[in-house]
Design a protein around this motif. Structure first.
Motif, PDB file in Angstrom:
ATOM      1  N   ALA A   1       0.832  -1.208   0.000  1.00 54.96           N
ATOM      2  CA  ALA A   1       0.000   0.000   0.000  1.00 54.96           C
ATOM      3  C   ALA A   1       0.864   1.255   0.000  1.00 54.96           C
ATOM      4  O   ALA A   1       0.554   2.246  -0.679  1.00 54.96           O
ATOM      5  N   ARG A   2       1.960   1.250   0.776  1.00 55.24           N
ATOM      6  CA  ARG A   2       2.857   2.401   0.807  1.00 55.24           C
ATOM      7  C   ARG A   2       3.569   2.587  -0.533  1.00 55.24           C
ATOM      8  O   ARG A   2       3.778   3.712  -0.989  1.00 55.24           O
ATOM      9  N   ILE A   3       3.932   1.460  -1.169  1.00 52.26           N
ATOM     10  CA  ILE A   3       4.573   1.549  -2.488  1.00 52.26           C
ATOM     11  C   ILE A   3       3.610   2.158  -3.498  1.00 52.26           C
ATOM     12  O   ILE A   3       3.974   3.017  -4.315  1.00 52.26           O
TER      13      ILE A   3
ATOM     14  N   TRP B   1       1.102   4.115  -2.863  1.00 47.86           N
ATOM     15  CA  TRP B   1       0.895   5.529  -2.518  1.00 47.86           C
ATOM     16  C   TRP B   1       2.028   6.385  -3.059  1.00 47.86           C
ATOM     17  O   TRP B   1       1.806   7.437  -3.647  1.00 47.86           O
ATOM     18  N   TYR B   2       3.272   5.918  -2.857  1.00 42.70           N
ATOM     19  CA  TYR B   2       4.410   6.709  -3.316  1.00 42.70           C
ATOM     20  C   TYR B   2       4.483   6.738  -4.840  1.00 42.70           C
ATOM     21  O   TYR B   2       4.867   7.747  -5.439  1.00 42.70           O
ATOM     22  N   GLN B   3       4.111   5.634  -5.487  1.00 39.98           N
ATOM     23  CA  GLN B   3       4.080   5.620  -6.943  1.00 39.98           C
ATOM     24  C   GLN B   3       3.097   6.648  -7.480  1.00 39.98           C
ATOM     25  O   GLN B   3       3.387   7.364  -8.443  1.00 39.98           O
TER      26      GLN B   3
ATOM     27  N   LYS C   1       2.125   9.258  -5.887  1.00 42.62           N
ATOM     28  CA  LYS C   1       2.586  10.592  -5.486  1.00 42.62           C
ATOM     29  C   LYS C   1       3.592  11.146  -6.484  1.00 42.62           C
ATOM     30  O   LYS C   1       3.479  12.289  -6.947  1.00 42.62           O
TER      31      LYS C   1
END
Length: 500
Positions: free
Chosen positions: A2-4, A6-8, A10
């Motif tokens: 999920a964090r990956i 989100w950063y993608q 972003k």
């Protein structure tokens, strides 16, 4: 993950232009409000998956190979706790034999500490071999265990008719070709489907008697590896000048050691383990060799379909590629036959053989570079050489069979011959020139499509890209060149370049 994600998202926002932002705001998922009607797939057209062979898919494991390897190691190390699972994927008698070997391995480890003349390879060799065989078998049966939740093959008995009906409905197997068959020397015609022609070819393949050469070779290698420790110890202590004066008891004492119950128990246990586990490994290699040989027979009979003489000799149907429908049938049959028989399971065995041979080769090269003067003084190195030579013989055999099979399936001479036949028919029947020209163009496209879709680099069971293939080749050549340069005093790479 999920964090990956989100950063993608972003960092992706910094690349967007006005058109892309407008698309994100627009409602492009309005399929629910669209009017729909019943549709169906047209069976008279072909997909690229049909020519590639993906249409006739095989069962695949649900877990990645790393997870299967981990499960295999755990199920071997804790074999008694997974005894019921092993019964499901093998049989009760085989699982009981493996359980006995498991406890014998535990006893061998205990006795190894108390037997002074024992070699580490004698106790740890069978242990590594058991772990390897268990891991390979776990990867092979991973699809079966997921397909048979009850642990019984009977659970999948209802899948076969459904799969067959789906194949007949969705694939060109409903289409038929007018083929020539021979019955007691008489030439007759019959309308046949892909499934019927493949069934005849399968019957012909099963009737071919398989040779026993590689099974005998596996038995000889098993006996060699089982007796090697005794022969090595005997060679160390034996004086050839006094050979005639020695009794059998003295020779046995040289080969095994002093008369001691624990020593004899240790060597008996390790010998039994070596015979069973090494024999099982070579048995798996013979299974792979037999599968590759049958694949070659499938390819051989397929290449005989368009030749009247060869088809009559092989007792299989014969038809020409004189119609577009016949070409479609020929391509379907080609893909169907390439998928017959064991695929992934045998590839797992062959990949294991290849990686094991590669690892042993690197180990031998490293030992030779480190201390080639004392290389032959170690029994482990003798074992490695026997293993490496036997594995290389099987790999050479499999590579030869695989290369011949690919050549027969990718042989464009059949299509070129059929194009010549079309030109001959054009000359005899000018009124059908337009129809035959269309068939000729389809044959040209089929030739290009086969060359486009065939895998260019396939190293035994491992499908590799050119980069990995070249890296492996360079590394192996460098290791062998370093050994040869150190031992013989010349550079093998310079010699190869000069010869080239």
């Amino acid at each position: 993950m999920a964090r990956i994600a989100w950063y993608q998202e972003k960092i992706g926002a910094y690349d967007q232009q006005v058109w892309e932002k407008s698309l994100e705001k627009a409602d492009l998922n309005g399929l629910d409000s669209k009017p729909k009607k019943t549709g169906h797939i047209k069976p008279d057209l072909i997909d690229v998956d049909l020519v590639r062979g993906s249409t006739f898919s095989k069962a695949k494991p649900e877990s990645p190979w790393t997870a299967l390897t981990r499960k295999g190691l755990v199920r071997v190390l804790l074999f008694p706790f997974f005894f019921q699972w092993w019964i499901q994927v093998t049989s009760k008698s085989i699982s009981s034999c493996i359980l006995m070997l498991y406890f014998m391995q535990v006893a061998a480890v205990v006795l190894y500490l108390e037997v002074p003349g024992a070699s580490a390879s004698e106790v740890f060799g069978p242990m590594c071999l058991m772990l390897l065989l268990g891991t390979v078998h776990c990867q092979i049966v991973s699809t079966e265990s997921s397909r048979w939740p009850s642990g019984s093959p009977a659970a999948s008995s209802t899948a076969s008719p459904n799969q067959l009906s789906w194949l007949q409905a969705c694939h060109p197997s409903k289409d038929r070709v007018s083929a020539i068959i021979w019955e007691q020397g008489d030439c007759k015609k019959a309308d046949m489907s892909v499934l019927e022609i493949s069934g005849i070819i399968l019957t012909r393949v099963k009737l071919v008697e398989q040779g026993m050469g590689y099974l005998v070779l596996g038995g000889l290698m098993t006996a060699t590896l089982a007796l090697l420790p005794f022969a090595f110890r005997l060679a160390q202590h034996l004086d050839m000048s006094s050979l005639s004066s020695l009794s059998l008891a003295e020779l046995a004492e040289m080969a095994v050691g002093p008369c001691d119950a624990r020593t004899y128990a240790f060597f008996l246990i390790t010998t039994v383990q070596r015979v069973f586990l090494t024999g099982l490994f070579f048995f798996m290699m013979c299974v792979a060799e037999r599968t590759y040989k049958q694949r070659l027979l499938f390819a051989k009979y397929f290449s005989h379909l368009t030749s009247a003489r060869k088809a009559k000799k092989s007792e299989i149907p014969h038809f020409r590629l004189k119609k577009v429908q016949n070409i479609k049938m020929w391509l379907s049959l080609r893909s169907f036959l390439r998928r017959r028989g064991p695929q992934r399971s045998v590839d797992v065995i062959v990949s294991t053989i290849f990686l094991l041979a590669l690892s042993i080769s690197f180990s031998i090269c490293a030992q030779l570079l480190h201390s080639h003067e004392t290389f032959l003084e170690s029994m482990t190195n003798w074992e490695l050489m026997v293993w490496c030579s036997s594995l290389m013989l099987f790999l050479l055999r499999l590579a030869t069979l695989g290369s011949e099979t690919n050549c027969k399936y990718s042989n464009s001479s059949v299509l070129l011959t059929e194009q010549i036949n079309l030109y001959l028919k054009m000359e005899k029947k000018p009124n059908k020139k337009e129809e035959l020209s269309i068939v000729n163009n389809v044959l040209k496209l089929a030739t290009k499509l086969m060359k486009e879709l065939d895998i260019p680099f396939r190293l035994l069971g491992l499908t590799v890209n050119p980069l990995i293939y070249n890296i492996t080749r360079v590394v192996i050549l460098s290791a062998v060149s370093a050994v040869v340069s150190d031992l013989l005093g010349f550079n093998i790479r310079v010699m190869i370049k000069s010869l080239g």
